[in-house]
Design a protein around this motif. Sequence first.
Motif, PDB file in Angstrom:
ATOM      1  N   ASN A 127      12.710   6.250  -8.739  1.00 23.19           N
ATOM      2  CA  ASN A 127      13.996   6.934  -8.581  1.00 23.19           C
ATOM      3  C   ASN A 127      14.366   7.161  -7.126  1.00 23.19           C
ATOM      4  OD1 ASN A 127      14.478   7.032 -11.296  1.00 23.19           O
ATOM      5  ND2 ASN A 127      13.789   9.133 -11.547  1.00 23.19           N
ATOM      6  N   ARG A 128      13.458   6.855  -6.209  1.00 27.32           N
ATOM      7  CA  ARG A 128      13.739   7.016  -4.782  1.00 27.32           C
ATOM      8  C   ARG A 128      13.926   5.670  -4.087  1.00 27.32           C
ATOM      9  NH1 ARG A 128      14.821  11.457  -2.262  1.00 27.32           N
ATOM     10  NH2 ARG A 128      13.646  10.753  -0.473  1.00 27.32           N
ATOM     11  N   SER A 129      13.441   4.588  -4.668  1.00 27.13           N
ATOM     12  CA  SER A 129      13.531   3.276  -4.031  1.00 27.13           C
ATOM     13  C   SER A 129      14.711   2.490  -4.611  1.00 27.13           C
ATOM     14  CB  SER A 129      12.226   2.511  -4.214  1.00 27.13           C
ATOM     15  OG  SER A 129      11.943   2.332  -5.587  1.00 27.13           O
ATOM     16  N   ALA A 130      14.936   1.317  -4.030  1.00 26.41           N
ATOM     17  CA  ALA A 130      16.052   0.467  -4.478  1.00 26.41           C
ATOM     18  C   ALA A 130      15.745  -0.129  -5.848  1.00 26.41           C
ATOM     19  CB  ALA A 130      16.298  -0.637  -3.468  1.00 26.41           C
ATOM     20  N   PRO A 131      16.714  -0.146  -6.752  1.00 26.16           N
ATOM     21  CA  PRO A 131      16.487  -0.744  -8.068  1.00 26.16           C
ATOM     22  C   PRO A 131      16.097  -2.220  -7.940  1.00 26.16           C
ATOM     23  CG  PRO A 131      18.605   0.402  -7.988  1.00 26.16           C
ATOM     24  CD  PRO A 131      18.066   0.367  -6.598  1.00 26.16           C
ATOM     25  N   GLU A 132      15.048  -2.601  -8.629  1.00 23.26           N
ATOM     26  CA  GLU A 132      14.525  -3.966  -8.655  1.00 23.26           C
ATOM     27  C   GLU A 132      14.060  -4.467  -7.295  1.00 23.26           C
ATOM     28  OE1 GLU A 132      17.243  -6.566 -10.702  1.00 23.26           O
ATOM     29  OE2 GLU A 132      17.617  -5.066 -12.257  1.00 23.26           O
ATOM     30  N   LYS A 133      14.008  -3.600  -6.300  1.00 26.40           N
ATOM     31  CA  LYS A 133      13.500  -3.929  -4.963  1.00 26.40           C
ATOM     32  C   LYS A 133      12.690  -2.727  -4.487  1.00 26.40           C
ATOM     33  CE  LYS A 133      17.407  -6.835  -3.630  1.00 26.40           C
ATOM     34  NZ  LYS A 133      16.822  -8.104  -3.333  1.00 26.40           N
ATOM     35  N   GLU A 134      11.603  -2.444  -5.194  1.00 26.60           N
ATOM     36  CA  GLU A 134      10.859  -1.210  -4.969  1.00 26.60           C
ATOM     37  C   GLU A 134      10.287  -1.083  -3.565  1.00 26.60           C
ATOM     38  OE1 GLU A 134       6.597  -2.712  -6.842  1.00 26.60           O
ATOM     39  OE2 GLU A 134       7.754  -1.199  -7.882  1.00 26.60           O
ATOM     40  N   GLN A 135      10.160  -2.190  -2.840  1.00 28.04           N
ATOM     41  CA  GLN A 135       9.635  -2.093  -1.484  1.00 28.04           C
ATOM     42  C   GLN A 135      10.661  -1.505  -0.517  1.00 28.04           C
ATOM     43  OE1 GLN A 135      10.701  -4.914  -2.865  1.00 28.04           O
ATOM     44  NE2 GLN A 135      11.439  -6.364  -1.337  1.00 28.04           N
ATOM     45  N   TRP A 136      11.936  -1.482  -0.893  1.00 25.10           N
ATOM     46  CA  TRP A 136      12.993  -0.996  -0.010  1.00 25.10           C
ATOM     47  C   TRP A 136      13.290   0.481  -0.272  1.00 25.10           C
ATOM     48  CZ3 TRP A 136      14.498  -3.567   4.116  1.00 25.10           C
ATOM     49  CH2 TRP A 136      14.299  -4.952   4.152  1.00 25.10           C
ATOM     50  N   LEU A 137      13.359   1.232   0.810  1.00 24.96           N
ATOM     51  CA  LEU A 137      13.750   2.641   0.759  1.00 24.96           C
ATOM     52  C   LEU A 137      14.949   2.811   1.685  1.00 24.96           C
ATOM     53  CD1 LEU A 137      13.055   5.539  -0.209  1.00 24.96           C
ATOM     54  CD2 LEU A 137      11.762   5.791   1.907  1.00 24.96           C
ATOM     55  N   ALA A 149       0.833  -1.210   0.000  1.00 22.67           N
ATOM     56  CA  ALA A 149       0.000   0.000   0.000  1.00 22.67           C
ATOM     57  C   ALA A 149       0.866   1.259   0.000  1.00 22.67           C
ATOM     58  CB  ALA A 149      -0.935  -0.004   1.209  1.00 22.67           C
ATOM     59  N   GLU A 150       1.988   1.252   0.730  1.00 29.95           N
ATOM     60  CA  GLU A 150       2.894   2.400   0.759  1.00 29.95           C
ATOM     61  C   GLU A 150       3.550   2.607  -0.602  1.00 29.95           C
ATOM     62  OE1 GLU A 150       4.344   2.448   5.421  1.00 29.95           O
ATOM     63  OE2 GLU A 150       5.383   1.150   4.003  1.00 29.95           O
ATOM     64  N   VAL A 151       3.948   1.526  -1.239  1.00 26.98           N
ATOM     65  CA  VAL A 151       4.560   1.615  -2.561  1.00 26.98           C
ATOM     66  C   VAL A 151       3.543   2.155  -3.563  1.00 26.98           C
ATOM     67  CG1 VAL A 151       5.563   0.289  -4.466  1.00 26.98           C
ATOM     68  CG2 VAL A 151       6.253  -0.199  -2.120  1.00 26.98           C
ATOM     69  N   LYS A 152       2.310   1.652  -3.498  1.00 26.84           N
ATOM     70  CA  LYS A 152       1.268   2.109  -4.414  1.00 26.84           C
ATOM     71  C   LYS A 152       0.978   3.595  -4.205  1.00 26.84           C
ATOM     72  CE  LYS A 152      -3.468   1.172  -5.979  1.00 26.84           C
ATOM     73  NZ  LYS A 152      -3.544   2.462  -6.588  1.00 26.84           N
ATOM     74  N   ALA A 153       0.876   4.029  -2.937  1.00 27.07           N
ATOM     75  CA  ALA A 153       0.616   5.446  -2.646  1.00 27.07           C
ATOM     76  C   ALA A 153       1.734   6.327  -3.190  1.00 27.07           C
ATOM     77  CB  ALA A 153       0.455   5.654  -1.150  1.00 27.07           C
ATOM     78  N   ALA A 154       2.974   5.881  -3.048  1.00 25.58           N
ATOM     79  CA  ALA A 154       4.111   6.661  -3.552  1.00 25.58           C
ATOM     80  C   ALA A 154       4.113   6.702  -5.076  1.00 25.58           C
ATOM     81  CB  ALA A 154       5.424   6.082  -3.028  1.00 25.58           C
TER      82      ALA A 154
END
Length: 186
Positions: free
Chosen positions: A113-123, A80-85
Amino acid sequence: MSAHDTAEPNRRDFLYIATGAVGAVGVVTALWPFIDQMNPDAATLALAAIDVDVSQVAEGQSIVAKWRGKPVAIRQRTAAEVKAAKDTALGQLKDPVARNANLPADAPATDANRSAPEKEQWLVMVQVCTHLGCIPLGQSGPYDGWFCPCHGSVYDTAGRIRQGPAPENMAIPPFKFTSDTTVRIG
């Protein structure tokens, strides 16, 4: 023209130049220890890059690591956080620039461009408010991101400034995942 008005250098000119050169070398020699002590010591250089184990970080949780004296939040965001972002339009952002040390300086502040490449759940982000350097509270504020209670800056789940006096998004340090459970910062 008198006998004393010559265009050629004389012994006195040579002595002035030699004295000035010796004085300059003496000043540099005397100041060098003070200048050299400003270099970082070995302990600081050793922390230029750190490895952080994120195997125990569950979805929706964060940990904070210390890198170069700064807190770095490492968060495994929920779907849900990833979708909101991702659903946030760039036009809604105060700062449209990603501020990601891993990308060109003018990269847009999209969630990718703000999250980890290929690991979008990680910030992975330096958790320092860009207004006056305070430490914002995580999972707070109207966007469930970060909230700085000192002056009211509000960041979303991607660390982008949404409200308040902060002028820029929180910085993304140089990082990469060296394995599925280890991130190297620096």
